[in-house]
Write a protein that holds these residues in place. Structure first.
Motif, PDB file in Angstrom:
ATOM      1  N   ILE A 124       6.963  18.714  18.872  1.00  0.00           N
ATOM      2  CA  ILE A 124       6.327  19.312  17.702  1.00  0.00           C
ATOM      3  C   ILE A 124       5.743  20.665  18.079  1.00  0.00           C
ATOM      4  N   SER A 125       5.976  21.653  17.227  1.00  0.00           N
ATOM      5  CA  SER A 125       5.391  22.973  17.440  1.00  0.00           C
ATOM      6  C   SER A 125       4.952  23.542  16.102  1.00  0.00           C
ATOM      7  N   LYS A 138       0.852  -1.176   0.000  1.00  0.00           N
ATOM      8  CA  LYS A 138       0.000   0.000   0.000  1.00  0.00           C
ATOM      9  C   LYS A 138       0.892   1.232   0.000  1.00  0.00           C
ATOM     10  N   PRO A 139       0.650   2.174  -0.914  1.00  0.00           N
ATOM     11  CA  PRO A 139       1.554   3.332  -1.022  1.00  0.00           C
ATOM     12  C   PRO A 139       1.637   4.131   0.273  1.00  0.00           C
ATOM     13  N   VAL A 140       2.855   4.529   0.577  1.00  0.00           N
ATOM     14  CA  VAL A 140       3.119   5.414   1.708  1.00  0.00           C
ATOM     15  C   VAL A 140       3.587   6.749   1.138  1.00  0.00           C
ATOM     16  N   PHE A 141       2.976   7.835   1.589  1.00  0.00           N
ATOM     17  CA  PHE A 141       3.278   9.152   1.042  1.00  0.00           C
ATOM     18  C   PHE A 141       3.943  10.044   2.081  1.00  0.00           C
ATOM     19  N   HIS A 142       4.654  11.041   1.560  1.00  0.00           N
ATOM     20  CA  HIS A 142       5.382  12.001   2.401  1.00  0.00           C
ATOM     21  C   HIS A 142       4.722  13.366   2.271  1.00  0.00           C
ATOM     22  N   LEU A 143       4.543  14.020   3.407  1.00  0.00           N
ATOM     23  CA  LEU A 143       3.983  15.366   3.453  1.00  0.00           C
ATOM     24  C   LEU A 143       4.832  16.204   4.390  1.00  0.00           C
ATOM     25  N   LYS A 144       5.195  17.406   3.948  1.00  0.00           N
ATOM     26  CA  LYS A 144       5.954  18.328   4.806  1.00  0.00           C
ATOM     27  C   LYS A 144       5.222  19.655   4.846  1.00  0.00           C
ATOM     28  N   GLN A 145       4.833  20.048   6.055  1.00  0.00           N
ATOM     29  CA  GLN A 145       4.021  21.247   6.197  1.00  0.00           C
ATOM     30  C   GLN A 145       4.082  21.719   7.653  1.00  0.00           C
ATOM     31  N   PHE A 146       3.873  23.017   7.860  1.00  0.00           N
ATOM     32  CA  PHE A 146       3.754  23.520   9.228  1.00  0.00           C
ATOM     33  C   PHE A 146       2.445  23.008   9.827  1.00  0.00           C
ATOM     34  N   PRO A 147       2.477  22.399  10.995  1.00  0.00           N
ATOM     35  CA  PRO A 147       1.229  21.954  11.617  1.00  0.00           C
ATOM     36  C   PRO A 147       0.465  23.141  12.187  1.00  0.00           C
ATOM     37  N   SER A 148      -0.834  23.133  11.986  1.00  0.00           N
ATOM     38  CA  SER A 148      -1.644  24.227  12.543  1.00  0.00           C
ATOM     39  C   SER A 148      -2.087  23.902  13.964  1.00  0.00           C
ATOM     40  N   THR A 149      -2.351  22.623  14.227  1.00  0.00           N
ATOM     41  CA  THR A 149      -2.661  22.187  15.592  1.00  0.00           C
ATOM     42  C   THR A 149      -2.046  20.816  15.826  1.00  0.00           C
ATOM     43  N   VAL A 150      -1.635  20.579  17.061  1.00  0.00           N
ATOM     44  CA  VAL A 150      -1.070  19.289  17.458  1.00  0.00           C
ATOM     45  C   VAL A 150      -1.612  18.966  18.847  1.00  0.00           C
ATOM     46  N   ARG A 151      -2.087  17.726  19.009  1.00  0.00           N
ATOM     47  CA  ARG A 151      -2.554  17.336  20.344  1.00  0.00           C
ATOM     48  C   ARG A 151      -2.424  15.829  20.528  1.00  0.00           C
ATOM     49  N   ASP A 176      -6.102  16.222   8.113  1.00  0.00           N
ATOM     50  CA  ASP A 176      -5.768  15.691   9.434  1.00  0.00           C
ATOM     51  C   ASP A 176      -4.810  14.529   9.294  1.00  0.00           C
ATOM     52  N   GLY A 177      -3.962  14.375  10.296  1.00  0.00           N
ATOM     53  CA  GLY A 177      -3.078  13.229  10.390  1.00  0.00           C
ATOM     54  C   GLY A 177      -3.258  12.569  11.739  1.00  0.00           C
ATOM     55  N   ILE A 178      -3.312  11.246  11.753  1.00  0.00           N
ATOM     56  CA  ILE A 178      -3.448  10.502  13.002  1.00  0.00           C
ATOM     57  C   ILE A 178      -2.263   9.561  13.118  1.00  0.00           C
ATOM     58  N   VAL A 221      -2.734  15.559  14.355  1.00  0.00           N
ATOM     59  CA  VAL A 221      -2.115  16.741  13.772  1.00  0.00           C
ATOM     60  C   VAL A 221      -3.008  17.257  12.655  1.00  0.00           C
ATOM     61  N   GLN A 222      -3.117  18.555  12.537  1.00  0.00           N
ATOM     62  CA  GLN A 222      -3.823  19.150  11.399  1.00  0.00           C
ATOM     63  C   GLN A 222      -2.865  20.057  10.637  1.00  0.00           C
ATOM     64  N   PHE A 223      -2.890  19.903   9.311  1.00  0.00           N
ATOM     65  CA  PHE A 223      -2.086  20.750   8.436  1.00  0.00           C
ATOM     66  C   PHE A 223      -3.028  21.621   7.611  1.00  0.00           C
TER      67      PHE A 223
END
Length: 778
Positions: free
Chosen positions: A526-527, A479-492, A513-515, A503-505
């Motif tokens: 993470i900040s 199953k494909p695994v993808f890369h994303l680079k971005q400033f997170p807007s929220t982290v909890r 959203d990322g889980i 995480v939300q970008f």
């Protein structure tokens, strides 16, 4: 900086030299690239891959020995001879057994099955079982998913008058068994696909016996093929693709009951099989006689199927509990061997059936090959399983010390073994020496193959639907695994134990959203100030009727140096920030009072006594402001930390106190000269009220006058020294210290995050800031 837990290998970099051939197709660029990574470069090949066709399956007669095998079975049926199907205790083995039994019963055979006990007999055919079969009147034995290495057992069968047909898919040895027929893709020169699972070979045999394509058996083929982790390409892809469809609407009571236990509804996926159905079938053979699993799959009664499925479910729960208990016990033992390059743990009483699972969990936790052994004191031996990391060929290295073992077999990433108890320590020392001579520290990590870097704009439901065309996923078609680079807007952190990460970008008006399951410990690192790189699978999160694309994070990292701002906090818990580094340094004179719990491996320094030399340090905690900015600059340049925590706390700020102007000094000194004295006790309050000066300001000016010898202070009276030499205020050490302290506070304590981060960044990148103009103070 946050280091990834795994090595990221980007497939698109490796595939850059391979190009799509250019024929017309309506595939999206992302799907094209994923196909190219799989060696598919034309529209024709893409169509065959994306739309599997049963017509592309090879014919059973292409398997060498098929005609001999089918003839022998039909002869046995005509002569009313008993046939025994000899299987294996894993999911591939029990589905193979069930499938061939179903085909034999359909054509009227007098047949039964036999699966050896994992604990008393071990894997594969054995003479005792053959003798028992012969005593029961069996004339023909057919193996499924085993037998290709049973040279001596085949000779024994012949000696007692048993005919033997072997169907298998495991690696053939130098000498093949002397069986009546061997059905094996790798032993058939005319059979072009060599990677069928055991159940796939059994299916081919069933097709040859029945004389038609038995699509009603495809549900069993899907389970065994996916469970055995064979490459899901070519024939395996076709069989799994249609097998999953058949499994979705299966009429087999046992599989329906299993699906109910797993709460599988709708279309059955390869993940449903791999993570729910197959583990339950495997659990039976790991703990008890695997015949229970065959009975479940073969029963035609719904009530019996429900009863057997419940029994299988209970065994699976027992297996899970057993694994958890052994893992916990093993981790205690690992602590005693933590310096070993290879984790080897052994204990009396461990269940051999689950040791492979335990080894896999230890590999994942410690990034070391793991060997888990059950000790048998009465035999003086230990028996168990091993799993490895991608960079270390466990089979090859163990074969160099083959004489350590009584029995050994496997491949590069997994093995089974028996050895004398006294050889365990020797094996650990030898393998540790081997692995450290072959691998760097970085190579101990697990590996994640990343298909492509995506932007937030590219991640949507349409892309998820396109990727689903590549299913079923598995070996050789991950199953494909993808890369994303971005400033997170929220982290909890989420979950009852806060052990998961949410995480939300955001990018313009878009968000995703990322889980990250099990990644909650990364939260403190993470900040929103640093771009976050994540890798994971993309899918659809459906909640409350809303559907939205999300990324399920497998690993993450931050490439840049990080500044963590704890300024103003009197007490700090630094333990959460120590999980991702190896070298820690704290700067301060009273660190213990500021830290809730001081870690054992935390080195503490002061600015006044810096070492003559300093090694690089991963993480630095700055608790005190320096008296001299140059001292801090020197430490940061030498330590070159990847993470800096500013933990400054001020109770008495010089910067926030109004600094006396030159006019204030002149006015105050003129007053002393005019009156001839200043009574500190009596006149202080009057001066504070008349000039609106603070007590601290007045006392500071008096101290500067005293230091410059402008006044003589005796018995609480400040009198002018009329013979004092003329001096500038700048010549006062107190005056200079006050200016310098204010400058340092403004730069390090009151500055905004971005300015302070830039200053540290320039230091660690060896930019000369020593001549930077200071504009703070008066």
């Amino acid at each position: 900086m946050l280091k990834s837990k795994a090595i990221w290998n980007f497939s698109n970099e490796e595939a850059e030299t391979i190009a799509w051939s250019g024929d017309s197709t309506d595939l999206s660029p992302v799907i094209k690239e994923l196909l190219v990574q799989r060696g598919i470069t034309t529209a024709k090949d893409a169509s065959e891959f994306l739309s599997p066709d049963l017509a592309n399956l090879l014919m059973p007669e292409d398997l060498l020995g098929m005609d001999v095998a089918t003839d022998r079975v039909h002869k046995a049926i005509k002569q009313n001879e008993k046939i025994l199907v000899y299987g294996d205790y894993d999911a591939d083995g029990v589905t193979s057994t069930t499938l061939l039994m179903s085909a034999l019963l359909e054509i009227g055979a007098d047949c039964d099955y036999y699966i050896p006990n994992r604990f008393t007999e071990g894997y594969g055919p054995n003479e005792h079982a053959f003798s028992y079969a012969h005593e029961q009147g069996v004339k023909l034995i057919i193996t499924v998913d085993c037998g290709i290495a049973s040279v001596s057992e085949a000779k024994f069968a012949e000696s007692i008058g048993l005919d033997l047909i072997i169907t298998d898919h495991h690696e053939p040895q130098e000498e093949l068994p002397g069986a009546l027929a061997i059905l094996h893709p790798k032993c058939a020169p005319t059979y072009s696909f060599k990677e069928l699972a055991g159940v796939g070979v059994a299916f081919k045999f069933a097709q040859g016996l029945l004389g038609y394509f038995p699509d009603h058996l495809l549900d069993l083929v899907a389970v065994g093929t996916i469970a055995d982790l064979v490459p899901l390409v070519n024939e395996n892809r076709i069989l799994a693709y249609y097998g999953l469809q058949k499994l979705t609407d299966t009429k087999r009571p046992g599989l329906r009951a299993l699906k109910n236990q797993c709460r599988i509804e709708g279309n059955v996926s390869e993940e449903d099989v791999g993570f729910q159905i197959a583990p339950r079938l495997n659990a039976v053979g790991r703990l008890k006689d695997a015949g229970l699993a065959v009975e479940l799959l073969m029963t035609e009664a719904e009530d019996e199927a429900a009863y057997l499925a419940e029994a299988v479910q209970d065994l699976n729960k027992e297996r899970q509990q057993l694994v958890n208990e052994i893992v916990a016990e093993a981790e205690v033992l690992v602590d005693d061997t933590k310096d070993s390059g290879v984790t080897i743990v052994a204990k009396e009483g461990w269940n051999e059936g689950v040791l492979g699972i335990v080894a896999s969990k230890l590999v994942k936790k410690y990034d070391r090959p793991a060997i888990v052994l059950a000790i048998h004191s009465e035999k003086g031996s230990a028996k168990g399983s091993a799993r490895s990391i991608p960079a270390f060929d466990l089979f090859k290295n163990c074969m160099q010390v083959r004489d350590y073992f009584t029995h050994f077999g496997g491949h590069s990433q997994a093995a089974g073994m028996t050895l004398p108890i006294e050889n365990i320590a020797l094996l650990r020392d030898t393998l540790t020496e081997m692995i450290y001579s072959q691998l760097t520290d970085e190579e101990f990590k697990q590996e994640i193959t990343v298909s492509k870097t995506l932007s937030i704009k590219e991640i949507n439901e349409e892309l998820v639907n396109e990727i689903s065309q590549l299913a079923p996923f598995g070996m050789a078609n991950p199953k494909p695994v993808f890369h994303l680079k971005q400033f997170p807007s929220t982290v909890r952190q989420i979950g009852a134990k806060l052990n998961h990460l949410k995480v939300q970008f955001k990018q313009e008006s878009l968000s995703i959203d990322g889980i990250g399951f099990g990644l909650g410990d990364c939260f403190p690192f993470i900040s929103e100030k640093n771009p976050l790189s994540v890798v994971g699978e993309i899918g659809i999160n459906e909640w409350n009727g809303n559907r939205k694309a999300q990324i399920v994070i497998q690993d993450l990292q931050i490439d840049e140096q990080q500044l963590f701002d704890h300024r103003g906090k009197k007490q700090l818990d630094i333990l959460p920030f120590l999980n991702n580094s190896e070298h820690y340094l704290a700067i301060g004179n009273n660190v213990q009072a500021r830290v809730k719990q001081v870690p054992i491996k935390l080195d503490v320094l002061s600015y006044t006594k810096p070492p003559e030399t300093m090694d690089t340090v991963d993480t630095v905690f700055l608790f005190d402001l320096p008296d001299e900015l140059e001292n801090l600059e020197w430490i940061i340049r030498k330590a070159n930390p990847i993470n800096i925590h500013v933990c400054f706390y001020l109770e008495d700020s010089h910067y926030l106190k109004a600094f006396p102007s030159r006019e204030d000094f002149k006015q105050f000194y003129a007053l002393i000269l005019k009156r001839g004295y200043f009574d500190i006790k009596k006149d202080l309050f009057v001066l504070m009220k008349s000039q609106n000066w603070t007590e601290e300001r007045i006392r500071f000016m008096l101290n500067v006058f005293f230091e410059l010898n402008f006044v003589i202070i005796e018995n609480g009276l400040a009198k002018p020294n009329r013979s004092a030499a003329k001096k500038d205020l700048q010549e006062s050490r107190l005056y200079q210290q006050r200016i310098k302290r204010s400058e340092i506070e403004k730069k390090l304590y009151y500055s905004n995050y971005d300015d302070l981060n830039q200053w540290f960044h320039r230091l660690t990148n060896d930019v000369d800031i020593s001549k930077e103009e200071l504009t703070y103070g008066i």
